[in-house]
Scaffold this motif. Structure first.
Motif, short mmCIF file in Angstrom:
data_model
loop_
_atom_site.label_atom_id
_atom_site.label_comp_id
_atom_site.label_asym_id
_atom_site.label_seq_id
_atom_site.Cartn_x
_atom_site.Cartn_y
_atom_site.Cartn_z
N ASN A 76 -10.43 -0.84 -0.83
CA ASN A 76 -10.22 -1.93 0.12
C ASN A 76 -10.08 -3.26 -0.63
O ASN A 76 -10.25 -3.30 -1.86
CB ASN A 76 -11.34 -1.99 1.17
CG ASN A 76 -12.71 -2.22 0.53
OD1 ASN A 76 -12.83 -2.95 -0.46
ND2 ASN A 76 -13.74 -1.58 1.09
N ASN A 77 -9.80 -4.33 0.10
CA ASN A 77 -9.52 -5.62 -0.55
C ASN A 77 -10.69 -6.11 -1.41
O ASN A 77 -10.49 -6.66 -2.49
CB ASN A 77 -9.17 -6.68 0.50
CG ASN A 77 -7.79 -6.44 1.09
OD1 ASN A 77 -6.94 -5.83 0.45
ND2 ASN A 77 -7.57 -6.90 2.31
N LYS A 78 -11.92 -5.88 -0.92
CA LYS A 78 -13.09 -6.33 -1.67
C LYS A 78 -13.25 -5.55 -2.98
O LYS A 78 -13.56 -6.10 -4.03
CB LYS A 78 -14.35 -6.17 -0.79
CG LYS A 78 -15.59 -6.80 -1.39
CD LYS A 78 -16.77 -6.67 -0.45
CE LYS A 78 -18.02 -7.29 -1.09
NZ LYS A 78 -19.21 -7.12 -0.21
N ARG A 98 -10.57 -6.66 -5.58
CA ARG A 98 -10.58 -8.03 -6.11
C ARG A 98 -10.90 -8.09 -7.62
O ARG A 98 -10.21 -8.79 -8.35
CB ARG A 98 -11.55 -8.91 -5.31
CG ARG A 98 -11.59 -10.34 -5.84
CD ARG A 98 -12.40 -11.26 -4.98
NE ARG A 98 -11.70 -11.62 -3.76
CZ ARG A 98 -12.18 -12.47 -2.87
NH1 ARG A 98 -13.34 -13.04 -3.05
NH2 ARG A 98 -11.48 -12.76 -1.78
N ARG A 110 0.84 -1.21 0.00
CA ARG A 110 0.00 0.00 0.00
C ARG A 110 0.87 1.26 0.00
O ARG A 110 1.75 1.41 0.86
CB ARG A 110 -0.92 0.02 1.22
CG ARG A 110 -1.91 -1.15 1.24
CD ARG A 110 -2.94 -1.04 0.14
NE ARG A 110 -3.98 -2.05 0.28
CZ ARG A 110 -5.16 -1.99 -0.31
NH1 ARG A 110 -5.45 -0.96 -1.07
NH2 ARG A 110 -6.05 -2.94 -0.14
N ARG A 170 -7.78 -7.49 -9.58
CA ARG A 170 -6.65 -8.41 -9.42
C ARG A 170 -6.43 -9.28 -10.66
O ARG A 170 -5.31 -9.60 -11.01
CB ARG A 170 -6.89 -9.32 -8.20
CG ARG A 170 -6.80 -8.60 -6.86
CD ARG A 170 -5.38 -8.43 -6.42
NE ARG A 170 -5.29 -7.80 -5.12
CZ ARG A 170 -4.42 -6.84 -4.82
NH1 ARG A 170 -3.61 -6.38 -5.75
NH2 ARG A 170 -4.38 -6.33 -3.62
#
Length: 546
Positions: free
Chosen positions: A367-369, A372, A350, A375
């Motif tokens: 955020n990670n969600k 995704r 980050r 990615r």
């Protein structure tokens, strides 16, 4: 009398009930003050030959059914004796090893003891071979050895541990330890493989200067023909345990007689056929990745309360545009921030501040969600596929698991078919799906790492030093493969490397980093052919060329 004579050497290794002829009838001589280079692909028997000379192979699994290794042993008294290394008793071998024949290993981190300071490890070697030496004298000799190999602030570094040093410094410590007892023969096993070109140039110069000053002979094992051209008096080419060609360096490099030598030389990036590059107006191309004022700072904490006293500015105000379909090379010395920048673009690290956009979508702050879905479009191929592949997972699982996460394929059977297609696209057989990572060679593992990155059909891949430890022939195959895949899939690549020859062959644009900042960027032909910055000139001047 030659310093070392290897005559019809055979070394057999016992592996799981199988007999491997690792060295098969090798003969060569090394004269006093001479540098002899052994070259060849991984598994050709170079290191086994060196370990046979110094008798460091495990006794339970190794044997020498035939051959001689004759060494001109200079004793402390000044007298000389020709000894047969293969039959020498252990006590005499211990007198010779480290004292008269010293060895620098390929990976200093695994060769240095992590629980002893570097000063203790150098003095231990001195006291072992000179029992009458006082501790003060051994310390002074160790410090002198560290200064000889140009370790900065040798006195303050004396009590440092191996993990506190950079790769280049650890390699210098290994050389200092090897040279402390002033050996007659130095065996250097790939000592510069994973080093920056500037550090490599310094270490090669250092070995040459010490050789000139002390009249030492060197057996140098490498797969870099640029290094061979720079330092060797004679060169031997090994293939599958045999010495297929041996001769004066210029004769072997300019007029190779054996087809295998010609194949290796043809695979050197400087000799690869130049690819057709059509001049493209980059202003007309779509920007895929846009980086603006990117910072990645790591806090330095000190004291009992671990307060932040300063920051390591790994990436410091970097701005960069990567156009769709281009190969952009990111070069610089170790610690310049190349890998951190690559990881920050992918949001694996980050950023502290700044912006990273993919097709006008801001990735920083997601955020990670939220990340995704992106990615699958942004992938990475790591430097060391051995450590990045899970040793307990079949290749099929490693390739299909990401597909399942991102909803690619309707069923497991369809995903297996897709995985088989990806393997075939990196020129591996589909039956390799049912093997584990340890069952493959380094080059094959690197292809599997690429296959895993390609499995999600991404638009952008960061290739982090993926050819740094490969043989020239395997490296050439991987580079050609990358160019083919890029053409087929219209991929965009950020290629992180310290090999300028690879940059010149592969990339469209080059970005040069130093201490977290970009110091020069532009078309590869301009940056490598006519560098403007002193740092870039220094990098390019350090590249060993044929």
């Amino acid at each position: 009398m030659s310093l070392l004579q290897v005559k019809e050497l055979h070394t057999h290794l016992q592996s799981g009930g199988t007999l491997v002829k690792a060295v098969d009838g090798v003969s060569f001589t090394i004269e006093k003050g001479e540098t002899f280079c052994l070259v060849g692909e991984s598994g050709s028997g170079k290191s086994i030959t060196a370990l046979s000379i110094i008798q460091l192979l495990p006794q339970g699994i190794s044997s020498h059914p035939a051959g001689n290794i004759l060494f001109d042993w200079r004793k402390d008294s000044g007298s000389h004796e020709t000894v047969e290394m293969l039959t020498l008793p252990d006590d005499k071998l211990c007198d010779i090893r480290g004292s008269r024949i010293a060895m620098i290993f390929q990976e200093p981190m695994t060769s240095l003891n992590p629980v002893y300071s570097i000063g203790e490890q150098i003095t231990e070697a001195l006291l072992l071979h000179h029992p009458g030496m006082s501790d003060e004298e051994a310390r002074a000799r160790a410090l002198k050895a560290m200064q000889d190999v140009q370790i900065d602030k040798a006195k303050s570094r004396f009590n440092n541990y191996p993990h506190q040093l950079s790769g280049g410094q650890r390699q210098r410590v290994m050389i200092a330890m090897a040279l402390a007892c002033e050996p007659d023969l130095l065996i250097a096993d790939e000592p510069t493989t994973a080093l920056d070109v500037t550090v490599q140039a310094e270490i090669l110069k250092l070995i040459h200067e010490l050789q000139q000053r002390k009249g030492m002979s060197v057996l140098f094992i490498t797969h870099d023909f640029g290094v061979v051209a720079q330092i060797a008096h004679k060169v031997g080419v090994m293939k599958q345990g045999k010495l297929v060609e041996v001769g004066e360096t210029q004769q072997v490099l300019r007029q190779p007689k054996h087809s295998y030598t010609r194949k290796l030389l043809a695979a050197v990036p400087d000799n690869l056929p130049r690819r057709d590059t059509q001049p493209t107006d980059t202003n007309t191309l779509e920007t895929l990745i846009s980086v603006k004022d990117l910072d990645v700072f790591f806090p330095i904490r000190k004291g009992l309360l671990q307060r932040v006293t300063d920051y390591v500015r790994a990436v410091d105000g970097v701005s960069l545009d990567i156009k769709k379909g281009k190969v952009v090379a990111l070069v610089g010395e170790s610690g310049s921030g190349k890998t951190t920048l690559g990881r920050a673009i992918l949001q694996l690290q980050r950023p502290t501040t700044g912006s990273v956009k993919m097709l006008d979508t801001e990735l920083v702050g997601l955020n990670n969600k939220e990340l995704r879905p992106w990615r699958r479009h942004l992938q990475i191929a790591f430097q060391d596929p051995q450590s990045s592949l899970n040793p307990r997972l079949l290749i099929a699982t490693a390739l299909t698991e990401p597909m399942k996460v991102h909803g690619i394929g309707e069923s497991d059977e369809e995903r297996i078919e897709l995985a088989a297609d990806v393997l075939e696209s990196v020129q591996l057989k589909r039956e390799f799906l049912w093997r584990y990572p340890h069952e493959f060679s380094g080059g094959q593992r690197q292809r599997i790492g690429l296959a895993r990155a390609l499995a999600l059909n991404p638009e952008f891949i960061v290739c982090d030093e993926i050819t740094s430890a490969l043989d020239v022939s395997v490296q050439a195959e991987i580079l050609e493969l990358l160019l083919d895949i890029r053409k087929q899939r219209d991929l965009t690549l950020l290629f992180i490397t310290h090999n300028i020859s690879v940059v010149e062959y592969l990339s469209d644009e080059t970005v040069v980093m130093k201490q977290g900042k970009i110091v020069e960027q532009g078309a590869t032909a301009d940056v490598c052919g006519n560098p403007q910055q002193a740092y870039t000139k220094k990098l390019i001047a350090a590249v060993p060329r044929l």
